[in-house]
Write a protein that holds these residues in place. Structure first.
Motif, PDB file in Angstrom:
ATOM      1  N   TYR A 167     153.090 -54.670 -13.381  1.00  0.00           N
ATOM      2  CA  TYR A 167     151.834 -54.582 -14.122  1.00  0.00           C
ATOM      3  C   TYR A 167     150.706 -55.013 -13.184  1.00  0.00           C
ATOM      4  O   TYR A 167     150.892 -55.895 -12.338  1.00  0.00           O
ATOM      5  N   HIS A 168     149.545 -54.405 -13.419  1.00  0.00           N
ATOM      6  CA  HIS A 168     148.393 -54.738 -12.596  1.00  0.00           C
ATOM      7  C   HIS A 168     147.168 -54.860 -13.502  1.00  0.00           C
ATOM      8  O   HIS A 168     146.957 -54.027 -14.400  1.00  0.00           O
ATOM      9  N   PHE A 169     146.381 -55.908 -13.231  1.00  0.00           N
ATOM     10  CA  PHE A 169     145.213 -56.188 -14.065  1.00  0.00           C
ATOM     11  C   PHE A 169     144.194 -56.916 -13.190  1.00  0.00           C
ATOM     12  O   PHE A 169     144.539 -57.540 -12.185  1.00  0.00           O
ATOM     13  N   SER A 170     142.927 -56.854 -13.579  1.00  0.00           N
ATOM     14  CA  SER A 170     141.864 -57.558 -12.864  1.00  0.00           C
ATOM     15  C   SER A 170     141.026 -58.325 -13.875  1.00  0.00           C
ATOM     16  O   SER A 170     140.579 -57.757 -14.891  1.00  0.00           O
ATOM     17  N   VAL A 171     140.818 -59.605 -13.576  1.00  0.00           N
ATOM     18  CA  VAL A 171     139.926 -60.436 -14.381  1.00  0.00           C
ATOM     19  C   VAL A 171     138.559 -60.418 -13.708  1.00  0.00           C
ATOM     20  O   VAL A 171     138.423 -60.829 -12.548  1.00  0.00           O
ATOM     21  N   VAL A 172     137.544 -59.951 -14.464  1.00  0.00           N
ATOM     22  CA  VAL A 172     136.203 -59.809 -13.897  1.00  0.00           C
ATOM     23  C   VAL A 172     135.329 -60.949 -14.404  1.00  0.00           C
ATOM     24  O   VAL A 172     135.264 -61.213 -15.622  1.00  0.00           O
ATOM     25  N   PHE A 173     134.674 -61.613 -13.447  1.00  0.00           N
ATOM     26  CA  PHE A 173     133.769 -62.725 -13.773  1.00  0.00           C
ATOM     27  C   PHE A 173     132.355 -62.333 -13.394  1.00  0.00           C
ATOM     28  O   PHE A 173     132.136 -61.586 -12.409  1.00  0.00           O
ATOM     29  N   VAL A 174     131.396 -62.912 -14.191  1.00  0.00           N
ATOM     30  CA  VAL A 174     129.979 -62.630 -13.958  1.00  0.00           C
ATOM     31  C   VAL A 174     129.271 -63.951 -13.712  1.00  0.00           C
ATOM     32  O   VAL A 174     129.370 -64.882 -14.524  1.00  0.00           O
ATOM     33  N   THR A 175     128.603 -64.044 -12.573  1.00  0.00           N
ATOM     34  CA  THR A 175     127.798 -65.224 -12.251  1.00  0.00           C
ATOM     35  C   THR A 175     126.331 -64.838 -12.317  1.00  0.00           C
ATOM     36  O   THR A 175     125.973 -63.730 -12.716  1.00  0.00           O
ATOM     37  N   GLU A 176     125.490 -65.733 -11.895  1.00  0.00           N
ATOM     38  CA  GLU A 176     124.054 -65.458 -11.898  1.00  0.00           C
ATOM     39  C   GLU A 176     123.651 -64.473 -10.794  1.00  0.00           C
ATOM     40  O   GLU A 176     122.534 -63.951 -10.822  1.00  0.00           O
ATOM     41  N   ARG A 177     124.562 -64.222  -9.848  1.00  0.00           N
ATOM     42  CA  ARG A 177     124.194 -63.368  -8.709  1.00  0.00           C
ATOM     43  C   ARG A 177     125.108 -62.151  -8.531  1.00  0.00           C
ATOM     44  O   ARG A 177     124.697 -61.145  -7.972  1.00  0.00           O
ATOM     45  N   GLU A 178     126.343 -62.207  -9.019  1.00  0.00           N
ATOM     46  CA  GLU A 178     127.253 -61.098  -8.760  1.00  0.00           C
ATOM     47  C   GLU A 178     128.333 -61.013  -9.820  1.00  0.00           C
ATOM     48  O   GLU A 178     128.505 -61.909 -10.652  1.00  0.00           O
ATOM     49  N   ARG A 179     129.042 -59.879  -9.736  1.00  0.00           N
ATOM     50  CA  ARG A 179     130.273 -59.678 -10.489  1.00  0.00           C
ATOM     51  C   ARG A 179     131.419 -59.608  -9.473  1.00  0.00           C
ATOM     52  O   ARG A 179     131.326 -58.889  -8.486  1.00  0.00           O
ATOM     53  N   PHE A 180     132.466 -60.348  -9.699  1.00  0.00           N
ATOM     54  CA  PHE A 180     133.613 -60.310  -8.794  1.00  0.00           C
ATOM     55  C   PHE A 180     134.886 -60.288  -9.634  1.00  0.00           C
ATOM     56  O   PHE A 180     134.860 -60.581 -10.842  1.00  0.00           O
ATOM     57  N   GLU A 181     135.969 -59.951  -8.973  1.00  0.00           N
ATOM     58  CA  GLU A 181     137.234 -59.809  -9.681  1.00  0.00           C
ATOM     59  C   GLU A 181     138.305 -60.679  -9.039  1.00  0.00           C
ATOM     60  O   GLU A 181     138.250 -60.976  -7.837  1.00  0.00           O
ATOM     61  N   VAL A 182     139.290 -61.020  -9.872  1.00  0.00           N
ATOM     62  CA  VAL A 182     140.487 -61.725  -9.424  1.00  0.00           C
ATOM     63  C   VAL A 182     141.678 -60.871  -9.838  1.00  0.00           C
ATOM     64  O   VAL A 182     141.877 -60.639 -11.047  1.00  0.00           O
ATOM     65  N   PRO A 183     142.430 -60.335  -8.885  1.00  0.00           N
ATOM     66  CA  PRO A 183     143.555 -59.476  -9.255  1.00  0.00           C
ATOM     67  C   PRO A 183     144.688 -60.278  -9.887  1.00  0.00           C
ATOM     68  O   PRO A 183     144.938 -61.427  -9.538  1.00  0.00           O
ATOM     69  N   VAL A 184     145.359 -59.630 -10.852  1.00  0.00           N
ATOM     70  CA  VAL A 184     146.518 -60.202 -11.521  1.00  0.00           C
ATOM     71  C   VAL A 184     147.660 -59.204 -11.395  1.00  0.00           C
ATOM     72  O   VAL A 184     147.490 -58.009 -11.716  1.00  0.00           O
ATOM     73  N   HIS A 185     148.812 -59.664 -10.891  1.00  0.00           N
ATOM     74  CA  HIS A 185     149.966 -58.802 -10.701  1.00  0.00           C
ATOM     75  C   HIS A 185     151.158 -59.378 -11.433  1.00  0.00           C
ATOM     76  O   HIS A 185     151.361 -60.605 -11.454  1.00  0.00           O
ATOM     77  N   ALA A 186     151.908 -58.494 -11.999  1.00  0.00           N
ATOM     78  CA  ALA A 186     153.196 -58.867 -12.589  1.00  0.00           C
ATOM     79  C   ALA A 186     154.274 -58.088 -11.826  1.00  0.00           C
ATOM     80  O   ALA A 186     154.284 -56.853 -11.836  1.00  0.00           O
ATOM     81  N   ILE A 187     155.118 -58.820 -11.147  1.00  0.00           N
ATOM     82  CA  ILE A 187     156.138 -58.203 -10.311  1.00  0.00           C
ATOM     83  C   ILE A 187     157.394 -57.983 -11.141  1.00  0.00           C
ATOM     84  O   ILE A 187     157.948 -58.927 -11.714  1.00  0.00           O
ATOM     85  N   GLY A 188     157.817 -56.717 -11.189  1.00  0.00           N
ATOM     86  CA  GLY A 188     159.020 -56.370 -11.911  1.00  0.00           C
ATOM     87  C   GLY A 188     160.255 -56.608 -11.069  1.00  0.00           C
ATOM     88  O   GLY A 188     160.234 -57.358 -10.080  1.00  0.00           O
ATOM     89  N   PRO A 189     161.356 -55.957 -11.402  1.00  0.00           N
ATOM     90  CA  PRO A 189     162.598 -56.113 -10.638  1.00  0.00           C
ATOM     91  C   PRO A 189     162.381 -55.718  -9.174  1.00  0.00           C
ATOM     92  O   PRO A 189     161.654 -54.776  -8.871  1.00  0.00           O
ATOM     93  N   ARG A 190     162.999 -56.436  -8.280  1.00  0.00           N
ATOM     94  CA  ARG A 190     162.839 -56.196  -6.850  1.00  0.00           C
ATOM     95  C   ARG A 190     164.196 -56.215  -6.153  1.00  0.00           C
ATOM     96  O   ARG A 190     165.113 -56.959  -6.539  1.00  0.00           O
ATOM     97  N   ALA A 191     164.291 -55.329  -5.150  1.00  0.00           N
ATOM     98  CA  ALA A 191     165.459 -55.359  -4.273  1.00  0.00           C
ATOM     99  C   ALA A 191     165.260 -56.441  -3.229  1.00  0.00           C
ATOM    100  O   ALA A 191     164.152 -56.640  -2.711  1.00  0.00           O
ATOM    101  N   ILE A 192     166.340 -57.141  -2.923  1.00  0.00           N
ATOM    102  CA  ILE A 192     166.301 -58.179  -1.895  1.00  0.00           C
ATOM    103  C   ILE A 192     167.473 -57.944  -0.953  1.00  0.00           C
ATOM    104  O   ILE A 192     168.638 -58.029  -1.367  1.00  0.00           O
TER     105      ILE A 192
END
Length: 683
Positions: A167-192
């Motif tokens: 899963y992939h998602f972005s949390v967007v924040f708004v300050t007095e000067r800009e909009r920026f994002e913080v990525p959010v990832h959900a890692i599913g099953p993985r080969a190791i």
């Protein structure tokens, strides 16, 4: 860390600590794109086995968030001045990204995201609501209030997966000067894939190959589609594959150095899910002290079509098997460049690439690794050639065996066949490319090829004076003094006198120890001196034999028995005949013709008795045999009263006109009858 400040509570002073930026952020964050995280197989395996909370607790690194949009601060705050650069957000998130992993569907997971005010004045920040079925963000109760400098505000991100996948998602924040994002990832099953972090090869000889076999097992919870890549002198097989959960396969890693020294390269394990894992490959290469028994040989003089044999040896004093291959190129670089010339695609850029690579190769011998393997595939039949034998470019040297291996503490004997195709001096260098020695071992050779040895019984014939039309015959004995058969061909120059020669036979093959009689005939129809070089071309000899014939072609000798023909006085209209004799004093027949110069081509003089049987010809032709004579009758019948001073010319066929002349003198007089008698009158 904290600064102490006094605070009065209930009439008592109490020390209060002011919050500062946490210890993990004592320095300015490094941009994400400038700092690549390198994972070893063990770290990747350990990281993938962590729970969401464990991975969150182990997060240490931060990087600035990605700014989506810059705002007009005049519309949002009175604090328009900021100590924070425009390319950096006013708030630094920690962690820089949120990762959920090893989650169970329908369970609810949460992570806290803290935003630190990195400015020197209080700033406001809020989350921008986004619709998501799986993610939600909850802020603090006083989300509208400003955050003091070096203080933080905490948001909680909730995640409720429905299935095991990414899963992939972005949390967007708004300050007095800009909009920026913080990525959010959900890692599913993985080969190791369990893999060693470092693979150390034992000491390897130059141009040898060491192999390490790695057993690779998929210990993850997903099928593995992977790619393995590295750089020379290391290689890996297979370079890609698929492993189901719990399955294993063997991976062979090879170390093939061509120059001595220490090597360190990365083995990149790339998963189809995007992760890159790096293992370290290390190896050391050394060179043996190995040399040919000699670096120069002189081959015996050898006749063309025959062969001479020379032997040299090479000893393996090491404990390893040495592979060798003979070549005409001094280095692998020159060999590859030579193969490049055979490719029409690379022909235009050949000179530029050649000069550039040769210049760089002097300072960096490992440059040879950068040449594509395609150039080797362009070698015309290289695989078959290496399995058969080596033939040099001038095709005079054959070496056997041209490729093979030498066992430890053993010697290999090489047989060199010298089979020249031309009679000339040969010299050159061949090279032995052998395991354990960085440069190819040179072997200089020189030898002389000998052609058939024909000898003429004489080289020059002075024919002196020969008569035109005479067939002069000569014989020359051509003997073979060599040890091989000698094919030859005799030819003459395409000149006036050169075309007068003929041969029998004009070509033949003389066996060794034999001889051949060649009959030479000279027959000229042109007078003059001559000197002609007859060319005896011998197959296999670069220089022909020269047989010179000199002499002078002269006219046949003859003379008349009279100095002149004097008819004296002749009567008008009456023929008169004189005779003379022509003597041929030469040894060849002489074909000649006679004509009277100035006699004209008009109608001949005739009488009632037809003085001449056939006067319709302008001149008279005849032949006089060698050393013989012929009688000539000259008849004069004048129809004109005049004095004759003429010349009878002798033209010799094939020699020229008016070779000799005989003067003719005569005078024709006319008899006038006397006047008729006069008679008197009769009475």
């Amino acid at each position: 860390q904290a600064n102490e400040a006094n605070e009065t509570i209930g009439g008592k002073k109490k020390k209060r600590r002011k919050a500062k930026m946490p210890s993990f952020y004592t320095q300015k964050p490094v941009p994400k794109e400038n700092k690549t995280r390198r994972l070893t197989p063990s770290v990747y395996s350990q990281e993938m086995s962590l729970s969401t909370e464990e991975r969150f607790a182990n997060t240490k690194e931060v990087h600035p968030p990605r700014i989506l949009e810059l705002m007009d601060m005049s519309m949002t705050t009175h604090q328009k001045m900021s100590m924070v650069d425009m390319d950096q957000a006013l708030f630094q998130p920690y962690p820089s990204e949120l990762i959920f992993q090893n989650v169970i569907p329908t369970h609810i997971y949460k992570l806290q995201l803290r935003l630190f005010n990195v400015d020197k004045v209080p700033r406001r920040v809020k989350v921008e609501l986004q619709e998501s079925e799986y993610f939600s963000v909850v802020g603090p109760e006083n989300s509208l209030s400003k955050v003091a400098p070096c203080r933080s505000v905490t948001f909680t991100v909730f995640f409720k997966p429905q299935e095991k996948k990414d899963y992939h998602f972005s949390v967007v924040f708004v300050t007095e000067r800009e909009r920026f994002e913080v990525p959010v990832h959900a890692i599913g099953p993985r080969a190791i894939l369990n893999f060693q972090d470092e693979i150390q090869f034992p000491m390897c000889l130059v141009k040898a190959t060491m192999e390490r076999t790695q057993q690779m097992i998929n210990v993850g919870n997903s099928p593995a589609k992977f790619e393995l890549t590295t750089q020379e002198p290391f290689s890996v097989v297979p370079s890609c594959g698929t492993l189901e959960i719990g399955e294993s396969m063997q991976v062979v890693i090879s170390f093939s150095p061509i120059t001595k020294g220490e090597y360190n390269q990365d083995l990149l394990l790339h998963y189809h899910t995007g992760e890159n894992v790096f293992a370290s490959l290390r190896g050391t290469c050394e060179e043996l002290d190995i040399n040919l028994g000699t670096d120069s040989i002189t081959l015996n003089k050898t006749y063309i079509s025959l062969a001479s044999i020379h032997k040299i040896s090479l000893t393996n004093t090491s404990d390893s098997i040495l592979h060798y291959c003979w070549s005409v190129w001094a280095s692998q670089l020159e060999e590859n460049l030579s193969l490049m010339r055979g490719s029409s695609v690379l022909q235009e850029m050949e000179e530029e690439v050649r000069e550039q690579l040769l210049f760089q190769y002097k300072s960096d011998p490992t440059l040879i690794h950068r040449l594509p393997v395609l150039y080797r595939a362009l070698q015309y039949g290289k695989g078959k050639t290496e399995l058969d034998h080596l033939v040099l470019s001038h095709s005079c040297i054959t070496l056997e065996p041209a490729t093979g291996k030498i066992w430890p503490k053993m010697s290999q004997t090489f047989t060199i066949f010298f089979k020249p195709k031309k009679a000339k001096f040969y010299q050159g260098t061949i090279y032995c490319d052998i395991t354990g020695h960085q440069s190819r071992l040179p072997l200089k050779f020189k030898g002389e090829g000998m052609g058939p040895k024909l000898q003429l019984s004489y080289n020059m014939m002075n024919m002196k004076n020969v008569f035109v039309g005479e067939r002069n015959c000569y014989e020359v004995d051509v003997s073979n003094k060599g040890l091989i058969d000698a094919p030859f061909k005799l030819s003459c120059p395409n000149t006036t006198f050169g075309r007068c020669f003929s041969f029998n036979p004009d070509e033949a093959v003389i066996p060794f120890g034999g001889h051949q009689i060649v009959r030479i005939v000279f027959h000229s129809r042109t007078i003059g001196p001559f000197s002609e070089d007859l060319i005896l071309t011998v197959k296999g000899q670069p220089k022909p034999l020269i047989l010179t014939f000199r002499g002078c072609a002269v006219c046949p000798t003859f003379h008349f028995n009279l100095a002149e023909l004097n008819f004296g006085d002749v009567a008008f209209g009456f023929p008169k005949t004189l005779t003379c004799t022509l003597f041929n004093t030469s040894f060849v027949p002489m074909y000649f013709s006679l004509r009277v110069l100035g006699d004209g081509l008009g109608s001949p003089s005739v009488t009632s008795a037809k003085q001449v049987s056939d006067m319709s010809k302008y001149n008279w032709k005849n032949c006089v045999s060698a050393l013989s004579d012929i009688t000539i009758k000259v008849t004069l019948c004048s129809n004109t009263a005049r004095t004759y001073k003429m010349t009878m010319a002798v033209d010799v066929e094939g020699v020229g006109e008016a070779i000799k002349s005989l003067p003719i003198y005569a005078r024709c007089i006319c008899i006038t009858p006397s006047k008729s008698p006069s008679f008197g009158r009769c009475c």
